[in-house]
Scaffold this motif. Structure first.
Motif, PDB file in Angstrom:
ATOM      1  N   ARG A 215      69.604 -22.638  36.393  1.00  0.00           N
ATOM      2  CA  ARG A 215      68.397 -22.636  35.556  1.00  0.00           C
ATOM      3  C   ARG A 215      68.687 -22.011  34.194  1.00  0.00           C
ATOM      4  N   PHE A 216      69.495 -20.955  34.189  1.00  0.00           N
ATOM      5  CA  PHE A 216      69.860 -20.322  32.923  1.00  0.00           C
ATOM      6  C   PHE A 216      70.593 -21.312  32.016  1.00  0.00           C
ATOM      7  N   LEU A 217      71.515 -22.080  32.593  1.00  0.00           N
ATOM      8  CA  LEU A 217      72.284 -23.033  31.798  1.00  0.00           C
ATOM      9  C   LEU A 217      71.385 -24.115  31.211  1.00  0.00           C
ATOM     10  N   VAL A 218      70.451 -24.629  32.007  1.00  0.00           N
ATOM     11  CA  VAL A 218      69.523 -25.650  31.506  1.00  0.00           C
ATOM     12  C   VAL A 218      68.648 -25.078  30.389  1.00  0.00           C
ATOM     13  N   ASP A 219      68.096 -23.897  30.617  1.00  0.00           N
ATOM     14  CA  ASP A 219      67.233 -23.280  29.602  1.00  0.00           C
ATOM     15  C   ASP A 219      68.024 -22.911  28.351  1.00  0.00           C
ATOM     16  N   LEU A 220      69.290 -22.529  28.528  1.00  0.00           N
ATOM     17  CA  LEU A 220      70.115 -22.165  27.378  1.00  0.00           C
ATOM     18  C   LEU A 220      70.366 -23.377  26.481  1.00  0.00           C
ATOM     19  N   ARG A 221      70.626 -24.515  27.081  1.00  0.00           N
ATOM     20  CA  ARG A 221      70.833 -25.724  26.271  1.00  0.00           C
ATOM     21  C   ARG A 221      69.589 -26.016  25.430  1.00  0.00           C
ATOM     22  N   ASP A 222      68.416 -25.884  26.044  1.00  0.00           N
ATOM     23  CA  ASP A 222      67.176 -26.120  25.298  1.00  0.00           C
ATOM     24  C   ASP A 222      66.995 -25.092  24.194  1.00  0.00           C
ATOM     25  N   ARG A 223      67.320 -23.862  24.508  1.00  0.00           N
ATOM     26  CA  ARG A 223      67.175 -22.789  23.513  1.00  0.00           C
ATOM     27  C   ARG A 223      68.080 -23.029  22.307  1.00  0.00           C
ATOM     28  N   LEU A 224      69.323 -23.350  22.538  1.00  0.00           N
ATOM     29  CA  LEU A 224      70.257 -23.579  21.434  1.00  0.00           C
ATOM     30  C   LEU A 224      69.859 -24.786  20.602  1.00  0.00           C
TER      31      LEU A 224
END
Length: 396
Positions: A215-224
């Motif tokens: 979940r962190f990786l998915v949210d991180l892509r959106d954040r960046l």
């Protein structure tokens, strides 16, 4: 202009520079674009700033460091006063060994310095910097452009990698884009333990639960993506790693846990003599190959230098290598590097003459005379980490 030429009338030059800055007459000059080879064979673009730009940037960085050091989070290590790559390595090691880490996300931001959004950076700076003169100085450096092969080109995004002010600007950008967000994410959304360690645009995150990591990786892509950045997919991996990784993988019929590289070291799941888990760090093979390639090329350039001249130079090369890589558990890689340097040196000396008398016996005497012996220079990570933090955790 060189430092020597500038120093001939140093006092007058500095007073003139100060006066131009104060009355707004100072103009930033374009940086000169140069390229240096990376370990993966690609070229890294760097910018060489004009001398007076370097002076003013260094002064501004000193002032801004005093401000932002109060804001930056503990797990941020890159290019900060009093913090080194080994501090980041220590924090990561202690975090993995002491916390409940079962998965590691090793990630890198693609072309961060060249894709950084200048508009967002200016907004971030305005959160803490009220002095418009300082903000205008930074805008001048961002908009100065670059000169490549004698031609000027505009820089609408990114910050010049190699400029004195760029590391601080990068830390400010990632402080708002990544650090604050990641720290908030693990407090609000993670079910288990999460550790973070960042050095510039390279960072490692450790997770107790796999679903947290995914979940962190998915949210991180959106954040960046919101700030014009993206992950370098080839360098981004989620792997099973930690105290129980070897046993769990063996039970599923899988091989040993995967390894990951961070700041020049390959990190490996290992055990102590008593069977307890430990994180082992060895020199990255990619880094070692790249360094040996440089040594080989430089030996060709110094082909006809005397043995003492070559020996003094190689002594400095090995001493610098050992100062960084001489960590506990890395003896074997250090010895392999020293032997490889000796082998390249032997081949270079033998090729200087068709009737070379350079035997192995003589070569060993030369090596023992000029090349330093392998010695560990760094303490075990927990010892230095505990002494430095005194109970405060820079990974949390």
């Amino acid at each position: 202009m060189t430092w020597r030429d500038y120093g001939v009338a140093l006092e007058d030059n500095l007073q003139g520079l100060h006066a131009r800055v104060q009355r707004g007459a100072y103009r930033a000059r374009p940086t000169r674009r140069v390229f240096i080879p990376k370990a993966d064979g690609r070229l890294r673009p760097l910018g060489v700033a004009a001398l007076e730009d370097k002076i003013i940037q260094r002064a501004v960085v000193e002032v801004l460091n005093a401000i932002y050091e109060q804001d930056f989070l503990g797990f941020s290590y890159g290019f900060r006063p009093g913090r080194s790559p080994h501090d980041a390595l220590d924090a990561l090691t202690v975090g993995i060994e002491r916390e409940k880490v079962n998965y590691v996300l090793d990630a890198d931001i693609r072309d961060f310095f060249t894709r950084l959004d200048q508009g967002w950076l200016e907004k971030f700076l305005e959160h803490r910097i009220a002095d418009q003169r300082v903000l205008r100085l930074i805008q001048k450096w961002l908009k100065a452009g670059v000169i490549k092969d004698g031609e000027w080109s505009n820089t609408e995004e990114g910050t010049t990698q190699g400029a004195s002010v760029s590391p601080l600007l990068a830390n400010v950008y990632l402080h708002y884009v990544f650090d604050l967000w990641a720290d908030q994410w693990r407090r609000r959304h993670a079910r288990g333990d999460v550790i973070l360690t960042r050095f510039a645009d390279d960072y490692v995150a450790g997770f107790e639960h796999r679903d947290d990591a995914e979940r962190f990786l998915v949210d991180l892509r959106d954040r960046l993506a919101k700030f014009g950045l993206e992950l370098a997919e080839a360098k981004t991996r989620l792997i099973e790693f930690g105290r129980y990784a070897a046993e769990r993988r063996a039970a599923r019929g899988l091989r040993k846990p995967e390894t990951f590289d961070f700041l020049g070291f390959t990190h490996i799941c290992a055990k102590t003599k008593s069977g307890r888990f430990k994180l082992k760090r060895v020199t990255s093979k990619k880094r070692m190959r790249a360094k040996l390639h440089q040594v080989k090329a430089e030996l060709k350039r110094r082909w006809h230098h005397s043995i003492p001249e070559q020996g003094r130079w190689l002594n400095s090369v090995l001493a610098g290598h050992f100062r960084y890589y001489a960590v506990p558990d890395n003896h074997e890689a250090l010895r392999a590097f020293r032997y490889a340097v000796m082998w390249h040196w032997l081949r270079a000396l033998r090729r200087r003459s068709q009737r070379s008398r350079m035997t192995w016996e003589r070569m060993w005497r030369i090596v023992d005379r000029w090349l330093p012996q392998v010695q560990i220079h760094h303490p075990w990570p927990p010892a230095r980490f505990d002494a430095r933090t005194q109970g405060r955790s820079p990974v949390r």
